[in-house]
Motif scaffolding. Structure first.
Motif, PDB file in Angstrom:
ATOM      1  N   CYS A  39       6.718  -2.156   6.439  1.00 16.18           N
ATOM      2  CA  CYS A  39       6.814  -1.602   5.094  1.00 16.18           C
ATOM      3  C   CYS A  39       8.123  -0.833   4.989  1.00 16.18           C
ATOM      4  O   CYS A  39       8.331   0.149   5.696  1.00 16.18           O
ATOM      5  N   LEU A  40       9.007  -1.283   4.113  1.00 12.72           N
ATOM      6  CA  LEU A  40      10.313  -0.656   3.964  1.00 12.72           C
ATOM      7  C   LEU A  40      10.331   0.438   2.902  1.00 12.72           C
ATOM      8  O   LEU A  40      11.190   1.305   2.918  1.00 12.72           O
ATOM      9  N   ARG A  41       9.357   0.380   1.949  1.00  9.45           N
ATOM     10  CA  ARG A  41       9.351   1.375   0.877  1.00  9.45           C
ATOM     11  C   ARG A  41       7.945   1.506   0.303  1.00  9.45           C
ATOM     12  O   ARG A  41       7.265   0.522   0.063  1.00  9.45           O
ATOM     13  N   GLY A  42       7.505   2.753   0.087  1.00 11.38           N
ATOM     14  CA  GLY A  42       6.264   3.024  -0.613  1.00 11.38           C
ATOM     15  C   GLY A  42       5.002   2.855   0.211  1.00 11.38           C
ATOM     16  O   GLY A  42       3.969   2.454  -0.323  1.00 11.38           O
ATOM     17  N   LYS A  43       5.037   3.196   1.480  1.00 13.34           N
ATOM     18  CA  LYS A  43       3.870   3.004   2.343  1.00 13.34           C
ATOM     19  C   LYS A  43       2.818   4.082   2.101  1.00 13.34           C
ATOM     20  O   LYS A  43       3.112   5.272   2.146  1.00 13.34           O
ATOM     21  N   SER A  44       1.574   3.643   1.816  1.00 13.11           N
ATOM     22  CA  SER A  44       0.442   4.554   1.667  1.00 13.11           C
ATOM     23  C   SER A  44      -0.843   3.728   1.651  1.00 13.11           C
ATOM     24  O   SER A  44      -0.831   2.563   2.029  1.00 13.11           O
TER      25      SER A  44
END
Length: 113
Positions: A39-44
């Protein structure tokens, strides 16, 4: 009159108690830009109490040389998820839906057009 009141109370409470326990919440992965296993962006995470559940969207770009190539993947929760394939000129979006198992939208490496 008391029996009627009791019956109405039971009819109002029983479905809420009964249906509440049928489908436990599903925890989904969230990532706005997933590439090559990371995950390069916005991991949750997100939790779906009801509804379709977890969504995976694969974004493909078409080129004459390579055909359909996976550009990136997005993972999230979605109330109205429907499995589908959308085409817009050189862009293809493939949508996959799942529920009932935590992190069922964990990327599985579809990667092919």
């Amino acid at each position: 009159m008391d029996k009627l009141l009791l019956l109405l109370l039971l009819l109002g409470v029983f479905p809420a108690v009964f249906f509440q326990g049928l489908a436990p919440p599903t925890v989904c992965m969230v990532c706005s830009n997933f590439k090559r296993g990371h995950c390069l962006r916005g991991k949750s995470n997100c939790t779906m109490e009801q509804g379709p559940g977890c969504r995976t969207r694969d974004f493909f770009i078409f080129t004459e040389r390579d055909g359909w190539r996976l550009n990136h993947t997005e993972l999230d929760c979605w109330d109205y998820c429907l499995p589908s394939h959308w085409y817009y000129q050189t862009l293809k979006i493939s949508v996959f839906c799942c529920k009932g198992r935590d992190f069922c939208n964990r990327y599985q490496g579809k990667g092919q057009g």
